[in-house]
Design a protein around this motif. Structure first.
Motif, PDB file in Angstrom:
ATOM      1  N   ALA A 153      -8.558   2.195   3.604  1.00  0.00           N
ATOM      2  CA  ALA A 153      -9.334   2.735   1.769  1.00  0.00           C
ATOM      3  C   ALA A 153     -10.516   2.920   2.186  1.00  0.00           C
ATOM      4  N   HIS A 188       1.049  -1.275   0.170  1.00  0.00           N
ATOM      5  CA  HIS A 188       0.660  -0.219   0.258  1.00  0.00           C
ATOM      6  C   HIS A 188       1.101   1.203   0.221  1.00  0.00           C
ATOM      7  N   ALA A 244      -7.780   2.105  -4.521  1.00  0.00           N
ATOM      8  CA  ALA A 244      -6.790   2.219  -3.138  1.00  0.00           C
ATOM      9  C   ALA A 244      -5.504   2.399  -3.111  1.00  0.00           C
ATOM     10  N   ARG A 297      -9.078  -3.662   1.500  1.00  0.00           N
ATOM     11  CA  ARG A 297      -9.287  -1.975   0.989  1.00  0.00           C
ATOM     12  C   ARG A 297      -9.634  -1.323   2.863  1.00  0.00           C
TER      13      ARG A 297
END
Length: 440
Positions: A343, A44, A311, A338
């Motif tokens: 997100a 991420h 995301a 997510r």
């Protein structure tokens, strides 16, 4: 024991950023269903934020990844596009001039997007030479081409591996190098993918012959999300990634797609004819404005990598089982990951029309009994069930004519084993569904 009921596709927010407890619980409780072992890596915003193994796997476990190979191969083809070695419009006649008829016009883009007109070649229908380690990529390609076309080039989408095998040999002809050497120089080497291997160097199965790990595949996804850069080194150009992720099917009718088997079981998926293909990768989720949201490449043995561009995350679920057994877990993970990184929660699309709606409850660890809310746009007969990951009905919530408006359908989670389920409601011609994850 208390049952924690998690909604895989929540309508309300509230998940804590970087909290992977729900992800870990889901995978731990799904082990019996997905082969006894799994590993997961999540990237991420350019960083690895979760790396874990479950059951019989370790974080170093390497398994055959089947069709997750296609994405890696697509990246190699894209790299040859970016330096001008190939173009998507290059025809087979340029590399095999002895061909005759309309097969001469099959393009590189069609070969790698399942629209070439060559046999799909998936499952038992695959030419035997694709997995023969005693032959060569060139010899197998000649055998595939001798079988000829089943339809005209571009006339339909038929998922499989034969056409990608041909494209692999085209790459060898265009460069004068073996596929495995090209992959090492252009993809594996720059990404440090030291644990990723091919089934054979002589006849690598371009569409399904790689073995890999979460670290290796995670590095690949990290590079894609960074627009082609990894550890300060450019691996692919943004244009190459754009070509790989773009819809390369040119509107061809879908004749054969693995998503056909999941359409009824997971009705929140887009219609089959809307799940299009790039170069070695599925365009699994597209936003309302037409931009790509989720790209993926699930394999027949359960391994499923994906990137969520909205995301800013990528993840790879490593499994060695059957994709039908793992598919529900894979879809649930998309939303749980997510939520874990903070997100915004994606709203699950409704089938047919927004009139019929299904909402599962918010997580509540203190209650076994809960209620699923179903909203009917008009009085009609409602059937609502809970189905497991194999599509089997395990609970009936309603089967009666009800008035228009919201109805609360009782559900006792103690009747369900831990795992991934669907709440599916039907009223008239409308169908709506929500994912349901039960964790003990």
């Amino acid at each position: 024991m208390r049952a924690l009921l998690l909604l895989g596709l929540l309508l309300a927010s509230g998940a804590r950023a970087q909290d992977f407890s729900a992800v870990d619980a889901l995978l731990a409780d799904s082990l019996a269903q997905i082969g006894g072992g799994a590993a997961l890596l999540v990237v991420h915003d350019g960083e690895v934020v979760h790396r874990a193994a479950y059951g019989s796997f370790t974080t170093e476990t390497a398994v055959p990844i089947a069709s997750a190979t296609k994405w890696l191969s697509g990246a190699l083809i894209a790299s040859l596009l970016s330096d001008g070695t190939l173009t998507v419009a290059d025809s087979l006649a340029m590399f095999v001039p002895t061909l005759e008829g309309e097969i001469r016009g099959v393009t590189v883009g069609q070969l790698f997007s399942h629209t070439s007109g060559l046999p799909g070649g998936s499952g038992l229908a695959a030419p035997l030479c694709l997995s023969n380690p005693l032959t060569t990529l060139g010899a197998c390609t000649r055998s595939v081409l001798e079988d000829g076309l089943t339809i005209s080039p571009g006339a339909g989408f038929a998922y499989g591996g034969a056409s990608m095998h041909v494209a692999g040999h085209v790459a060898e002809i265009a460069t004068g190098e073996r596929w495995v050497d090209l992959f090492e120089a252009r993809i594996a080497g720059p990404l440090g993918m030291t644990a990723t291997t091919w089934n054979t160097a002589l006849n690598p199965r371009i569409a399904g012959g790689a073995t890999s790990t979460i670290d290796d595949y995670g590095a690949f996804l990290q590079m894609l999300l960074a627009e082609g850069v990894y550890d300060g080194q450019r691996v692919l150009t943004p244009e190459a990634i754009g070509a790989m992720l773009a819809d390369q099917t040119d509107g061809a009718p879908i004749l054969e797609s693995p998503y056909e088997r999941y359409a009824a079981q997971y009705p929140e998926l887009p219609p089959v004819d809307e799940i299009r293909y790039g170069l070695g990768v599925w365009r699994e989720g597209v936003a309302e404005d037409g931009s790509l949201r989720v790209a993926s490449s699930p394999g027949a043995f359960g391994t499923a990598p994906w990137i969520d561009l909205e995301a800013r995350l990528g993840a790879v679920l490593l499994v060695e089982d059957r994709l039908p057994d793992a598919f529900g877990t894979y879809l649930a993970l998309q939303q749980l990951v997510r939520e874990a990184v903070g997100a915004p929660v994606a709203v699950e699309p409704q089938m047919e029309s927004p009139g019929l709606r299904v909402e599962a409850p918010h997580p509540n660890p203190a209650r076994h009994r809960t209620a699923v809310r179903v909203t009917l746009p008009e009085a009609s007969r409602l059937t609502a069930s809970v189905v497991d990951a194999l599509g089997r009905r395990v609970a009936v919530l309603a089967d009666e004519r009800l008035s228009a408006g919201e109805h609360r359908l009782a559900l006792d989670t103690r009747t369900l084993a831990p795992g991934v389920y669907r709440v599916v409601a039907r009223a008239g011609a409308e169908t709506a569904s929500r994912a349901l994850v039960v964790v003990r």
